[in-house]
Write an enzyme that holds these catalytic residues in place. Structure first.
Site, PDB file in Angstrom:
ATOM      1  N   LYS A 140      19.358 -22.216 -16.712  1.00 35.46           N
ATOM      2  CA  LYS A 140      20.627 -21.737 -17.261  1.00 35.46           C
ATOM      3  C   LYS A 140      21.120 -22.651 -18.390  1.00 35.46           C
ATOM      4  O   LYS A 140      21.741 -22.176 -19.350  1.00 35.46           O
ATOM      5  CB  LYS A 140      21.671 -21.624 -16.158  1.00 35.46           C
ATOM      6  CG  LYS A 140      21.354 -20.536 -15.131  1.00 35.46           C
ATOM      7  CD  LYS A 140      21.251 -19.158 -15.773  1.00 35.46           C
ATOM      8  CE  LYS A 140      21.079 -18.060 -14.750  1.00 35.46           C
ATOM      9  NZ  LYS A 140      21.062 -16.703 -15.344  1.00 35.46           N
TER      10      LYS A 140
ATOM     11  N   TYR B 184      16.934 -24.013 -11.169  1.00 29.54           N
ATOM     12  CA  TYR B 184      17.770 -22.883 -11.602  1.00 29.54           C
ATOM     13  C   TYR B 184      18.747 -23.328 -12.682  1.00 29.54           C
ATOM     14  O   TYR B 184      18.890 -22.673 -13.726  1.00 29.54           O
ATOM     15  CB  TYR B 184      18.524 -22.322 -10.398  1.00 29.54           C
ATOM     16  CG  TYR B 184      19.541 -21.262 -10.740  1.00 29.54           C
ATOM     17  CD1 TYR B 184      19.148 -19.940 -10.935  1.00 29.54           C
ATOM     18  CD2 TYR B 184      20.899 -21.569 -10.847  1.00 29.54           C
ATOM     19  CE1 TYR B 184      20.084 -18.954 -11.242  1.00 29.54           C
ATOM     20  CE2 TYR B 184      21.839 -20.601 -11.143  1.00 29.54           C
ATOM     21  CZ  TYR B 184      21.424 -19.286 -11.341  1.00 29.54           C
ATOM     22  OH  TYR B 184      22.350 -18.314 -11.649  1.00 29.54           O
TER      23      TYR B 184
END
Length: 260
Positions: A159, A155
């Site tokens: 980002k 994740y």
């Protein structure tokens, strides 16, 4: 004088049925803007639009569905006459655990939603309106993209890539389109529930401003970046974390050490 008045401008916010996306829609609407809120289902999109009220339109559009995204952009222009602001907020995190423990399906879903979707929606909005008329794009990143955490590596990598992409697109779309990002810390959202729900007080104590974030904290920053008050800001990532990246604030509140 630059202001946060968004009267007459139209924003599309992806992933806007709840949390940060809904708060961004509310903040933009409060500043006078028209808002188009997307969600995977028409029912949830309509419910979010009703919660915002005023000039708000709900549209069913999965973030990575190119046809649905194109239809949403067309609907926004048809109803409101422009697409001046794009908030790429839709995000997902199906991959928990070490990076090398993830399979391709979880990798693909993470990067499709968190990275490809902002490219897709920005391309469509630029082609339809922003490229000729100008405007602002705001990406929802994360402070996770600025560091390293156990079990959130995939994740956070998505980002980090989005933060890099923000700078790239700021150059490619200059000077007409400003592209910025927000990097929230731990915020009271369903997506981030695992990070705060069982230990909120400990997290509050460790945060310089003594609380986790609320969606409205991030929504207000998004509205600022969309407005003329940020007219000389592009390619930047605004960290909004109550001081979480500073370290454990509780260590600084214990007073002087005896005998020091």
């Amino acid at each position: 004088m630059t202001t946060m008045d968004l009267t007459g401008r139209t924003a599309i916010i992806t992933g806007a049925s709840r949390g940060i996306g809904l708060a961004a829609a509310q903040a933009i609407a409060a500043a006078g803007g028209n808002v188009v809120l997307t969600s995977r289902s028409q029912e949830s999109a309509d419910a979010a639009a009703a919660e915002v009220g005023g000039a708000a339109l709900g549209v069913a559009a999965h973030a990575v569905d190119a046809d649905a995204a194109r239809r949403c952009v067309d609907l926004a222009i048809e109803k409101f006459g422009s697409v001046d602001i794009l908030v790429n907020n839709a995000g997902t995190n199906p991959a928990y655990g070490p990076v090398i423990s993830q399979d391709y399906a979880r990798f693909q879903k993470t990067f499709d939603v968190n990275l490809w979707a902002p490219i897709l929606w920005t391309a469509l909005a630029t082609e339809a309106w922003l490229g000729e008329h100008g405007g602002a794009v705001i990406n929802t990143a994360s402070i996770g993209g600025l560091g390293f955490e156990a079990n959130l590596g995939l994740y956070n990598a998505s980002k980090a890539a989005l933060i890099h992409l923000t700078k790239q697109m700021a150059l490619e779309l200059s000077p007409r389109v400003r592209v910025n990002a927000v990097a929230p810390g731990v915020v009271r959202t369903r997506l981030a529930a695992a990070l705060w729900q069982e230990h909120e007080q400990l997290l509050n104590d460790a945060t310089a401003l003594n609380r986790i974030g609320e969606p409205e904290d991030i929504g207000a920053a998004i509205a600022f970046l969309a407005s003329d008050a940020a007219s000389w800001v592009t390619g930047e990532t605004m960290v909004i974390d109550g001081g979480q990246r500073l370290g454990d604030a509780a260590l600084f509140r214990k007073g002087p050490v005896a005998g020091a």
